[in-house]
Design a protein around this motif. Structure first.
Motif, short mmCIF file in Angstrom:
data_model
loop_
_atom_site.label_atom_id
_atom_site.label_comp_id
_atom_site.label_asym_id
_atom_site.label_seq_id
_atom_site.Cartn_x
_atom_site.Cartn_y
_atom_site.Cartn_z
N UNK A 158 1.02 -1.15 -0.18
CA UNK A 158 -0.15 -0.09 0.08
C UNK A 158 0.81 1.24 0.09
N UNK A 159 1.13 2.09 -1.07
CA UNK A 159 1.78 3.11 -1.14
C UNK A 159 1.44 4.46 -0.09
N UNK A 160 2.10 4.94 0.39
CA UNK A 160 1.88 6.15 1.18
C UNK A 160 2.94 7.23 1.01
N UNK A 161 2.45 8.36 1.28
CA UNK A 161 3.26 9.49 1.07
C UNK A 161 3.70 10.12 2.46
N UNK A 162 4.87 10.70 2.71
CA UNK A 162 5.31 11.54 4.03
C UNK A 162 5.97 12.79 3.52
N UNK A 163 5.63 13.85 4.13
CA UNK A 163 6.30 15.27 3.30
C UNK A 163 6.49 15.94 4.04
N UNK A 164 7.87 16.74 4.24
CA UNK A 164 8.37 17.60 5.04
C UNK A 164 8.19 19.20 4.31
N UNK A 255 4.56 25.57 13.01
CA UNK A 255 5.79 25.65 12.16
C UNK A 255 7.01 25.70 13.17
N UNK A 256 7.83 24.85 12.94
CA UNK A 256 9.02 24.93 14.05
C UNK A 256 10.27 25.13 13.39
N UNK A 257 10.77 25.87 14.13
CA UNK A 257 12.44 26.42 13.55
C UNK A 257 13.41 25.24 14.04
N UNK A 258 14.48 24.95 13.37
CA UNK A 258 15.28 24.05 13.75
C UNK A 258 15.68 23.79 15.18
N UNK A 259 15.75 24.69 15.94
CA UNK A 259 15.92 24.85 17.40
C UNK A 259 14.79 24.67 18.24
N UNK A 270 12.71 5.37 11.62
CA UNK A 270 11.61 5.74 10.78
C UNK A 270 12.04 7.11 9.59
N UNK A 271 11.33 6.92 8.57
CA UNK A 271 11.61 7.94 7.71
C UNK A 271 11.39 9.16 8.06
N UNK A 272 10.26 9.40 8.90
CA UNK A 272 9.71 10.61 9.17
C UNK A 272 10.98 11.38 10.12
N UNK A 273 11.61 10.52 11.05
CA UNK A 273 12.83 10.97 11.75
C UNK A 273 13.97 11.36 10.77
N UNK A 274 14.03 10.66 9.88
CA UNK A 274 15.21 11.07 8.80
C UNK A 274 14.86 12.58 7.94
N UNK A 275 13.44 12.79 7.74
CA UNK A 275 13.06 13.89 7.27
C UNK A 275 13.31 15.24 8.20
N UNK A 276 12.96 14.91 9.55
CA UNK A 276 13.10 16.09 10.34
C UNK A 276 14.80 16.55 10.49
N UNK A 278 17.02 15.66 8.42
CA UNK A 278 17.69 16.45 7.14
C UNK A 278 17.08 18.01 7.39
N UNK A 279 15.74 18.11 7.82
CA UNK A 279 15.57 19.73 7.88
C UNK A 279 16.63 20.41 8.77
N UNK A 280 16.71 19.92 10.11
CA UNK A 280 17.50 20.61 10.94
C UNK A 280 19.01 20.65 10.26
N UNK A 281 19.33 19.64 9.55
CA UNK A 281 20.68 19.77 8.88
C UNK A 281 20.76 20.89 7.81
N UNK A 282 19.73 20.88 7.10
CA UNK A 282 19.52 21.97 6.11
C UNK A 282 19.55 23.23 6.41
#
Ligand SMILES: [Zn+2]
Length: 295
Positions: A158-164, A255-259, A270-276, A278-282
């Motif tokens: 079952x395909x699902x999407x997750x988006x940052x 909306x949350x700032x990196x800090x 989870x890939x959700x954690x990886x998205x978060x 990545x956001x903080x890294x960027x």
């Protein structure tokens, strides 16, 4: 003592049942955490667990070698996530699949998730959806065929999407009814019939938070067999709208700032954690990222 090849890899209770996976072949070089050396057949019998006749013997070309079956979780629920000692004094541990990444190697988690997905399909495809006759396994293929009309069945994915979604250096995170505690995460949902993955991402964010998005870019994917999803992860930019919540799904969103990432976010696996991350890294400072990675 049995050899490593004959030991059980793991037992994974889920919401409504338990999968017992038996690993028949494995490389001796493969790392094996001591707590994953799980009980033998007779020890399982001591617990009232007997391999049913319908156990799925994974075919030779399957990514999983071994046997999977579901048993009633009531037999095991009191034992989950705590060390257990058998009559012979051997210790083992039953690990819930959601907690497995904390103690297992990633390859073991992958095998366990594949096994769960296949055993789930095996159990839910016993009869033909067209004519209701019994389905039979096709030799050397992970597929079944109807014994009467010839219809085939493959494991359902079952395909699902997750988006940052990012707006002026801040990330959109939501707390939904299905999250435990005060968990905040990026938005996710299943793809509907006829949609592209990108359309599904835009629809989910619009429906759940009232936000329009643009520049939707694919990032990575992750099998998420709880029970049958495949997650496709995207990044996107804010395009318009103000947060307005879908009451039956989302409790709060902001909306949350990196800090300012909330303390409770999805597990590292989870890939959700990886998205978060990545956001903080960027968008954040090296200190913001270090702070997040230390959690
Ligand atoms: Zn049929």
């Amino acid at each position: 003592m049995t050899s490593r090849e004959e030991r059980r890899l793991a037992i994974f209770p889920d919401n409504w049942s338990v999968l017992v996976l038996e690993r028949k072949t494995a490389s001796r070089d493969q790392p094996c955490h001591p707590c994953h050396e799980l009980p033998r057949e007779e020890q399982l019998r001591d617990l009232g667990i007997v391999s049913p006749a319908s156990a799925l013997d994974f075919p030779g070309n399957s990514p999983v070698r071994g046997k999977g079956f579901f048993v009633d979780r009531q037999h095991l629920a009191p034992l989950v996530d705590r060390p257990f000692r058998t009559k012979e004094g051997e210790r083992f541990l039953l690990i819930s699949r959601r907690n497995a990444p904390d103690t297992m190697y990633p390859e073991e988690c992958t095998i366990a998730n594949q096994a769960f997905h296949l055993a789930y399909w095996d159990r839910s495809s016993r009869f033909c959806g067209t004519c209701a006759a019994p389905m039979e396994m096709i030799p050397d293929e992970m597929a079944k065929q109807c014994s009467a009309c010839g219809a085939t069945s493959y494991p359902r994915i079952s395909p699902a999407v997750i988006v940052a979604v990012v707006r002026q250096g801040k990330l959109l995170l939501a707390h939904s009814h299905r999250h435990q505690g005060k968990m905040h995460s990026v938005l996710a949902g299943f793809v509907e019939a006829g949609e592209t993955l990108e359309q599904a991402a835009a629809r989910e964010v619009q429906e759940e938070c009232g936000i329009a998005i643009k520049n939707i870019r694919y990032l990575a994917s992750q099998p998420w067999p709880f029970p049958t999803a495949l997650m496709a992860a995207f990044t996107a930019e804010y395009a318009g709208g103000e947060i307005s919540l879908q009451d039956d799904e989302i409790v709060s969103a902001d909306w949350f700032a990196p800090g300012e990432i909330p303390p409770e976010i999805p597990d590292a696996y989870s890939i959700a954690r990886r998205l978060i991350e990545r956001f903080v890294s960027d968008y954040g400072t090296p200190q913001d990222l270090q702070h997040l990675l230390r959690r």
